[in-house]
Each structure stands twice: as structure tokens, then as C-alpha cells.
Design a protein around this motif. Sequence first.
Motif, mmCIF file in Angstrom:
data_model
loop_
_atom_site.group_PDB
_atom_site.id
_atom_site.type_symbol
_atom_site.label_atom_id
_atom_site.label_comp_id
_atom_site.label_asym_id
_atom_site.label_seq_id
_atom_site.Cartn_x
_atom_site.Cartn_y
_atom_site.Cartn_z
ATOM 1 N N SER A 44 79.728 95.916 -92.698
ATOM 2 C CA SER A 44 79.558 97.177 -92.597
ATOM 3 C C SER A 44 78.368 97.770 -93.212
ATOM 4 N N ASN A 46 77.400 101.155 -93.478
ATOM 5 C CA ASN A 46 78.037 102.254 -93.752
ATOM 6 C C ASN A 46 78.218 102.530 -95.173
ATOM 7 N N GLU A 51 78.783 101.857 -103.495
ATOM 8 C CA GLU A 51 79.985 101.180 -103.264
ATOM 9 C C GLU A 51 79.938 99.866 -103.163
ATOM 10 N N GLN A 58 85.574 93.660 -108.000
ATOM 11 C CA GLN A 58 87.065 93.519 -107.269
ATOM 12 C C GLN A 58 87.793 92.568 -108.111
ATOM 13 N N ILE B 218 98.769 99.951 -97.256
ATOM 14 C CA ILE B 218 98.574 100.413 -98.571
ATOM 15 C C ILE B 218 98.196 99.289 -99.396
ATOM 16 N N MET B 221 94.545 97.703 -99.173
ATOM 17 C CA MET B 221 93.599 98.586 -99.179
ATOM 18 C C MET B 221 92.244 97.778 -100.072
ATOM 19 N N LYS B 222 92.686 96.947 -100.996
ATOM 20 C CA LYS B 222 91.576 96.353 -101.616
ATOM 21 C C LYS B 222 91.069 95.217 -100.839
ATOM 22 N N PRO B 223 91.710 94.428 -100.101
ATOM 23 C CA PRO B 223 91.067 93.439 -99.305
ATOM 24 C C PRO B 223 90.435 94.163 -98.139
ATOM 25 N N ASN B 225 88.698 96.756 -98.270
ATOM 26 C CA ASN B 225 87.350 97.382 -98.847
ATOM 27 C C ASN B 225 86.414 96.184 -98.759
ATOM 28 N N ALA B 226 86.946 94.924 -99.355
ATOM 29 C CA ALA B 226 86.295 93.708 -99.825
ATOM 30 C C ALA B 226 85.700 93.170 -98.224
ATOM 31 N N LEU B 227 86.620 93.231 -97.146
ATOM 32 C CA LEU B 227 86.522 92.831 -95.896
ATOM 33 C C LEU B 227 85.001 93.686 -95.335
ATOM 34 N N LEU B 228 84.815 94.555 -95.953
ATOM 35 C CA LEU B 228 83.565 95.454 -95.363
ATOM 36 C C LEU B 228 82.419 94.657 -95.465
ATOM 37 N N ARG B 278 85.363 109.578 -90.427
ATOM 38 C CA ARG B 278 84.161 109.100 -91.400
ATOM 39 C C ARG B 278 83.079 110.389 -91.295
ATOM 40 N N ASP B 282 82.535 111.190 -96.037
ATOM 41 C CA ASP B 282 81.595 110.371 -96.003
ATOM 42 C C ASP B 282 81.667 109.077 -97.012
ATOM 43 N N THR B 283 82.630 108.225 -96.611
ATOM 44 C CA THR B 283 82.848 106.965 -97.207
ATOM 45 C C THR B 283 83.372 106.001 -96.426
ATOM 46 N N THR B 284 83.452 104.742 -96.889
ATOM 47 C CA THR B 284 84.047 103.681 -96.263
ATOM 48 C C THR B 284 85.034 103.184 -97.211
ATOM 49 N N ARG B 287 90.743 103.736 -99.613
ATOM 50 C CA ARG B 287 91.670 104.516 -100.337
ATOM 51 C C ARG B 287 91.578 106.008 -99.950
ATOM 52 N N PHE B 343 80.544 101.562 -89.058
ATOM 53 C CA PHE B 343 81.988 101.751 -89.621
ATOM 54 C C PHE B 343 82.139 101.292 -90.864
#
Lengths: 209, 343
Positions: A44, A46, A51, A58, B218, B221-223, B225-228, B278, B282-284, B287, B343
Amino acid sequence: MRTLGRVQRKLAGSIWVNNIPLEHHTPLELASKISIVLTEPIASKNLTVRELIALGRQPYTNWLGTLSPDDASKIKNAIAMVGLEALQYKKCYELSDGQLQKVMIARALAQDTSLILLDEPTTHLDLYHKVHILKLLKSIAHETGKTILFTTHEIDMAIQLCDKMVLLDQKGNTFGTPGELIQQKHFEGLFPPDTIRFDPDTASFKVNK
Amino acid sequence: MSTSKTYRSSFLVLTLVLLGCLGLNVSLGSVSIPLKDTFNAIVGGKVSQDSWSYIIWNYRMPKAFTTILVGSGLSLSGLLMQTLFRNPLAGPFVLGISSGASLGAALLIMGSSLLSGLFSFGIVSDVSLAIAASIGSFLVLLAVTIVASRIKDTMALLIIGLMFGSITAAIVSVLSYFTDATKLQQFVYWSFGSVGNLSWQQLLLLAIIIIIGLLLSILSMKPLNALLLGENYARSLGVNIKKSRLIIIIATGLLAGGITAFAGPIAFIGLAVPHLTRQIFDTTDHRVLIPAVLIYGAILLLLCDILAQLPTSAYILPINAITSIIGAPVVIWLLVRKKKMIF
């Protein structure tokens, strides 16, 4: 390099980290020991720069990923060391390749591991940015005492900037300081001598015209 | 930091809008009930006509809550799919998950007439319909996941989703040809999508399914974010990819499958809401995004439902038609405006 970073399965041999085979470590244990910068693009674009760098924390955050003051200061240090203060609230799709590479390096720094692996960190970059990234890596290694291991085709620059090199020449893969490798004439046979020859006086390669 | 304060005020505004839409949704319908009486009926006060209270409690309230659950759940499943498959165009409808549910429903409703010697039940019950649709959507989700792990190309994934849609359409048309009129009608009504046919008991079941899906999201959520960053980076950050992926897939399947089973295939909400969200937040960061898509999805579907029931007229349009009419241009607009969707 991809096998060391646990991206690709190994074909043969064994890898040991802190006297324990690599595959016996859980991903979380390794995450606080080894950080990686890969050639593949991030999923991503984005994400903002900050961030993205924050994701490096992590392995140390709770199940929600909440950043502690300590995490915040590590992120701040990483941003400062790579010189990204002005870009930290930009989105990744707004950055150039060179800037993005610096962000990925800052993320690896924020992960605070003793070893940072980079897979060809200078590909797709122009000459200036190649030198810039490699000098940045050198200064990080010297300032933080971290081990930075990277693969590269930029052998000229590596000779000038690296502390130690492994020559993957399929003839013993010699390891040593650039000076030692020059003295032992390991660079001479690296390429076909009718096209490129090594000049030991200037420690660089010359094209045969 | 000031951004978390901004999020809080955005959430406050969105929640108020949601309550407003809920009120509007309950007060509007084929029978016009004054706002004052609607409010009294909800809080248990005196209502001018007893039938109004009955309409609101046994028809409009379950419908409004179904709408909220369906809108929120579909949007969340869309968000999960977009992150999991690294694909901004992913959604329950696009990836063929809804088609899988349709196929399950079609086989149950119309297939039974082909096999009338074996099964001799008439109109299919709602619960068995829900189970058949869920199985259908889970199977397609499983197939898409297997394909996604082998093919890195994100476009191929979408085309495979389309192909599942075509296969479903083909089988459905064959079934329609051989089936009798009553069953065909039952299937067609199901495929229109509807949020109005659930009893309080069914609503409770749907709520439980969605809450389980939400809890799993929920936890992820942490994984997420890492998957981004992509799977390889996520692994290097200590994420157990196999486990996280399984949890996310189960959550997605429960949300998309359960909803499609109860409310029929509802297009575009799952795809469009994460993108609209989004635009505002304005965030990815998941959470923020997860609660945001829940509220946003509920608002959007409540609005679509208000349009669908054509206030003061006795007609009710299929809600799927409204979501498509609104959703498709939104996606096109996003594509054109941003050149490429991110995304």
C-alpha cells in the motif's frame, strides 16, 4: 539474501542466528534481531512516511500496536538519522524511488535490530542516489554499531564504501576488507579480462576499448 | 498528537449522522407516521394509533437494525479483503463471494425441484437458505484464497472473481429453465437483496455472526497494518502470516457469507465504503478504519434503504438496485479522479 531474511526457502546448507538454526526461531524472535529491506514494492503506497516507519516498531508493541513514548522516540531517531523530517507526513505514492528507499531504511532502523539486511538497495536509482544511499548505510553502521549486510552489483562503489565484502564469484566466495581482496588479486578474474580489467592503483574497473 | 483529536470529532459527527439516518429510516415508509409518534413509539410513550407502534416495532425497527448490520458488516468485509488481497478493487461482490452465496441459494431453492424425487419440500425455509448461501460463499472464498496465494497478479484475481460470477449465472439460468414459477420467484426475490424480511430471532443470529466477524477483525488489526507492507515485510515484523491470514479469511467469510445468506447479494457497499472512508479519514491505520467503515457502511445503507422504500408510496424497490446505482458511479469517480485506486 532472501533466504537470510526468511523470504525464500533455502536450497541447501544451514543458517544459524545466535547459535540457533534460523528455522527454530519464531517470526517474532527474529523480528527483534533481523530487519529487512527488499526489492519488492510495498503493498500500500497510501501509507504516510511516518506510519510506514512506525510499523517497524510492531515487534515491540502490544496486541493493538499502541506506540509507547520509547517507540515514538525510536521512530523520531530513525527519521532524523535518515534525514526524512521534511517528508514524514507525505504519502508514499508522492515519493521518488530514492526517497522511498530511505524510508524503508528508516523503517528497518526503527525496528532496532542488530542486523539489517538489504537486497540490492541501489537498483532503480541514479548514480547520485546510489552513492547517497550507500554513504547513508555506511554512516548508520558506524554511528549505531549495527551490522548492515547488503547485496549489490555496484562493485566499484562497494570497494570504496564497504568495511568488508564477500565476493560471490563461485570460486570460494572470499570474505575480507576491500584492501585485502585487492592485494590478493580477487577482483582481477571477476569479469572476462578482454572486456573489463581491474586497475589496482585506482581500485576501480576499467573498460577495455 | 492533534490527529487523534480530529478522529474523535469525526467519529462524533459520524455517530450523530448515523443516529439521524436511523431516525429518518424508521420514520419513513409506506405508511406515513409523524416523527413525534415515531419517537414516542421507540421510547415507549403514547402513540396516536396502535397500529403505528406495531409497524415500527415489528417491521421498521428490525429492518433498520438489519440495514445497520448489513451495511457495517459488508463494509468491514470489503476492507479486510482489500488489505488481505492487496487489491483496492476487492470486495465481496467483485471477488465472487456473493456469487458463491447465490449459487448455494439457487441450488437449494431451484435444485430441489430437479431432485424432487429425493427431496420433497416445498418453499425452502430461511435457515436452510442461510446455510446453503454461507457454504457457497465460503467455498468461493477458499478458492479465491488458494488462487491468490499462487498468483501474484492482482488483476488476475478480479478476473477469476468475474469468472465465478459467470459460472454462477450460467448454472442459475439452467436451473431457472427447469424450475417451476414459484421457486423461480423465490430465488429472484432473494437475489434482489432485501433487508426487510428478518424477524427479531433471525436478526439476533445475524448479529452474532457479525459480532464474531468483528471480534476476529479487531484481533487482526496489528497484522492487517503490517500486511500493508506486503506479506514478506509482515513476516519480518514478527507476524505469523498463516495464522493471521486464516483468521482474516474466516472473519471475511462469516461477514460476507452470513450477510448474503440473510439479506441476499448486495452490491458495491463492500467495495465502495472503505474507499469513501479513506477520503474522510486520511489514514491507512486499521485501528481507525475498522470503526470508521462500520459507521460509514451503516449510514450509507440506511440512506439507500430510505431511497429504496420510496417514502409515502406503497412500492419498495430492490435495495440491490439502489446500491448499484449509487455504488458503481462512486467507484468510477474514484478511479477517474485518483488515476489509480490506492488502498
